[in-house]
Enzyme design. Structure first.
Site, PDB file in Angstrom:
ATOM      1  N   ARG A  53       0.779  -0.993  -0.108  1.00  0.00           N
ATOM      2  CA  ARG A  53       0.299   0.210  -0.279  1.00  0.00           C
ATOM      3  C   ARG A  53       0.894   0.963  -0.060  1.00  0.00           C
ATOM      4  O   ARG A  53       0.373   2.649  -0.364  1.00  0.00           O
ATOM      5  CB  ARG A  53      -0.910  -0.235   0.943  1.00  0.00           C
ATOM      6  CG  ARG A  53      -2.271   1.174   1.093  1.00  0.00           C
ATOM      7  CD  ARG A  53      -3.035   0.731   1.989  1.00  0.00           C
ATOM      8  NE  ARG A  53      -3.628  -0.765   3.053  1.00  0.00           N
ATOM      9  CZ  ARG A  53      -2.970  -0.439   3.627  1.00  0.00           C
ATOM     10  NH1 ARG A  53      -1.479   0.856   4.741  1.00  0.00           N
ATOM     11  NH2 ARG A  53      -3.156  -2.266   4.694  1.00  0.00           N
ATOM     12  N   ASP A  93      -7.561  22.817  -8.941  1.00  0.00           N
ATOM     13  CA  ASP A  93      -7.508  21.898  -9.581  1.00  0.00           C
ATOM     14  C   ASP A  93      -6.515  22.326 -10.839  1.00  0.00           C
ATOM     15  O   ASP A  93      -7.568  22.833 -11.527  1.00  0.00           O
ATOM     16  CB  ASP A  93      -9.126  21.407 -10.313  1.00  0.00           C
ATOM     17  CG  ASP A  93      -9.092  20.277 -11.628  1.00  0.00           C
ATOM     18  OD1 ASP A  93      -8.284  19.898 -11.776  1.00  0.00           O
ATOM     19  OD2 ASP A  93      -9.938  19.573 -10.740  1.00  0.00           O
ATOM     20  N   LYS A 120      -6.421  12.026 -17.666  1.00  0.00           N
ATOM     21  CA  LYS A 120      -6.562  13.199 -18.687  1.00  0.00           C
ATOM     22  C   LYS A 120      -5.114  13.148 -19.791  1.00  0.00           C
ATOM     23  O   LYS A 120      -4.202  11.876 -20.152  1.00  0.00           O
ATOM     24  CB  LYS A 120      -7.149  14.283 -18.182  1.00  0.00           C
ATOM     25  CG  LYS A 120      -7.870  14.613 -17.179  1.00  0.00           C
ATOM     26  CD  LYS A 120      -9.086  13.877 -17.552  1.00  0.00           C
ATOM     27  CE  LYS A 120     -10.316  13.434 -17.295  1.00  0.00           C
ATOM     28  NZ  LYS A 120     -11.147  14.339 -16.346  1.00  0.00           N
ATOM     29  N   TYR A 124     -15.391  21.572 -11.281  1.00  0.00           N
ATOM     30  CA  TYR A 124     -15.648  19.812 -11.731  1.00  0.00           C
ATOM     31  C   TYR A 124     -16.878  19.511 -10.623  1.00  0.00           C
ATOM     32  O   TYR A 124     -17.206  19.953  -9.775  1.00  0.00           O
ATOM     33  CB  TYR A 124     -14.859  19.285 -11.830  1.00  0.00           C
ATOM     34  CG  TYR A 124     -14.954  17.741 -12.459  1.00  0.00           C
ATOM     35  CD1 TYR A 124     -14.897  17.478 -13.269  1.00  0.00           C
ATOM     36  CD2 TYR A 124     -14.173  16.749 -11.197  1.00  0.00           C
ATOM     37  CE1 TYR A 124     -14.975  16.474 -14.101  1.00  0.00           C
ATOM     38  CE2 TYR A 124     -14.114  15.381 -11.782  1.00  0.00           C
ATOM     39  CZ  TYR A 124     -14.648  14.667 -13.296  1.00  0.00           C
ATOM     40  OH  TYR A 124     -14.986  14.049 -13.362  1.00  0.00           O
TER      41      TYR A 124
HETATM   42  C1  LIG Z   1     -11.635  14.523 -15.205  1.00  0.00           C
HETATM   43  C2  LIG Z   1     -11.443  15.470 -14.017  1.00  0.00           C
HETATM   44  C3  LIG Z   1     -11.193  15.211 -13.011  1.00  0.00           C
HETATM   45  C4  LIG Z   1     -11.590  14.008 -11.932  1.00  0.00           C
HETATM   46  O1  LIG Z   1     -10.230  13.006 -12.804  1.00  0.00           O
HETATM   47  P1  LIG Z   1     -10.895  11.466 -13.155  1.00  0.00           P
HETATM   48  O2  LIG Z   1     -10.216  10.503 -12.680  1.00  0.00           O
HETATM   49  O3  LIG Z   1     -12.437  10.869 -13.676  1.00  0.00           O
HETATM   50  O4  LIG Z   1     -11.884  11.239 -11.224  1.00  0.00           O
HETATM   51  C5  LIG Z   1     -11.083  15.966 -11.858  1.00  0.00           C
HETATM   52  N1  LIG Z   1     -10.877  17.658 -11.978  1.00  0.00           N
HETATM   53  C6  LIG Z   1     -11.033  17.753 -13.161  1.00  0.00           C
HETATM   54  C7  LIG Z   1     -10.686  19.567 -13.729  1.00  0.00           C
HETATM   55  C8  LIG Z   1     -11.557  16.748 -14.814  1.00  0.00           C
HETATM   56  O5  LIG Z   1     -11.546  17.329 -15.770  1.00  0.00           O
END
Ligand SMILES: *Cc1c(COP(=O)(O)O)cnc(C)c1O
Length: 394
Positions: free
Chosen positions: A54, A180, A205, A108
């Protein structure tokens, strides 16, 4: 070192790679110790190395190290099974019952849901603020304000926030700032250097970049890293070494992919800006986008995700446009090599400001296809859009 060079060099310590260019995939749950004394010594120091699966293996540590290396001034990075897990854990690391959180109104959607759900039930109050508030955020501070969450540019609508001004106001009051940074990645916006305490990526992403792994990361300044590490371990988050390997491999080509995303997205955004069906192109590098001047001041470039606001039409016309596209997939997420189109409706998500008045919105993720093919595809889509509008009005 320039960011492109850092992308290649980051995290490639010999203790992780064993001298191989890419660190091998170390799969493990149990680690074996020579003696009870060794086992006990290892449990006392969270940075002692191999301990239990972990806590990771050199594969995950190389990735975490590489992401830290992309953020000058950062103390370390924790990895999560998704971007949402990174966001929720980072928030939990700085908030306690009775605290108040300032959350950007363009966040988001799952981030909002976490604030309105679990955070509320544990006694944390969330106040949503206008993404363009800048240093005026100080007017919202109370004795209980403990954290400010930023997302720049915002989800769906792409407002660029004045991150340095908000962070300066927060620092003066000892309030933690979380960002973010998924759209820009540290390549285009090294957040810790701009004053952010914890910067978060949905690695799903652009870091992974190939639409085949879910992962998140949170990179923290020295003031917040220990709290973040403790909360992350406490909640039991970990990622598989196979996924870490793929994310690390994606990271190495982030620079060339981002250049291609940027170039095509800009060409397409400018083309769309000249079409009569399009009222506004919400792309930080275009003048109509709120915060465009801040983007010019703070960012090293732009990525491949933006929205268009149609000048007229309804959901049926928008659907006709999207359904017939040949090169754009219809699906969630973004940051992979393939283009995507998504109908988006921000209005019901806004509480600090009203959003609306204009035509329907479409979010486009511009992939690595040839921009000329994508423009031809969108041109045909705009014809379908107009045909659908004409059907309604006759
Ligand atoms: C997709 C996304 C997330 C979340 O990511 P996941 O890996 O899908 O949980 C967070 N912030 C933004 C701006 C996103 O586009």
């Amino acid at each position: 070192m320039k960011p492109g060079t850092r992308l290649v060099a980051a995290g490639r310590r010999k203790q992780w790679t064993q001298g191989i260019v890419n660190p091998p995939v170390w799969r493990a749950s149990t680690m074996l110790f020579d003696t009870v004394a060794d086992l006990r010594a290892s449990s006392k120091d969270p940075n002692a190395g191999l301990y239990y699966g972990r806590r990771g293996t050199p594969t995950q540590w190389a990735l975490a190290d590489a992401l830290t290396g992309m953020e000058p001034g950062a103390a370390g990075t924790m990895l999560y099974p998704s971007g949402v897990a990174a966001i929720t854990t980072a928030l939990l690391s700085v908030l306690s019952p009775g605290d108040e959180l300032l959350m950007v109104d363009s966040a988001y959607e799952p981030t909002r849901n976490f604030c309105n759900g679990l955070l509320r039930t544990m006694g944390v109050t969330t106040t949503y603020y206008d993404p363009m508030i800048g240093g005026g955020i100080a007017d919202l501070f109370t004795d209980h304000t403990r954290a400010i969450f930023l997302e720049s540019p915002g989800s769906l609508t792409f407002e660029v926030q004045d991150v340095p001004a908000i962070c300066a106001a927060a620092k003066a009051r000892g309030i933690a700032t979380l960002l973010d940074n998924t759209w820009a990645t540290p390549l285009l916006f090294p957040a810790i250097g701009h004053g952010v305490d914890i910067t978060i990526l949905a690695c799903t992403k652009y870091i992974v970049g190939h639409s085949d792994v879910m992962m998140g990361s949170a990179t923290a300044a020295p003031t917040c890293f220990e709290k973040l590490r403790r909360t992350t371990h406490g909640l039991g988050h970990c990622v598989s070494p196979d996924d870490a390997y793929l994310a690390l491999r994606g990271l190495r080509t982030l620079g060339v992919r981002m250049k291609a995303h940027q170039e095509s997205a800009l060409a397409i955004a400018h083309w769309l800006d000249a079409q009569p069906q399009v009222a506004r192109v919400l792309h930080p590098a275009l003048a109509a986008c709120p915060g465009h001047a801040i983007w010019q001041r703070d960012f090293a470039g732009s990525s491949g995700l933006f929205s268009i606001e149609m000048a007229y039409g309804d959901d049926a016309a928008r659907t006709a446009l999207i359904d017939g596209l040949q090169h754009f997939g219809i699906g969630f997420s973004w940051g992979g090599y393939e283009s995507l189109a998504l109908p988006v409706d921000p209005a019901p998500l806004r509480t600090a400001n009203r959003w609306g008045g204009g035509g329907p919105l479409i979010r486009l993720q511009i992939g690595l296809e040839d921009a000329a093919d994508l423009i031809a595809d969108l041109a045909a889509g705009l014809c379908r859009f107009d045909a659908a509008v004409a059907r309604v009005s006759t």
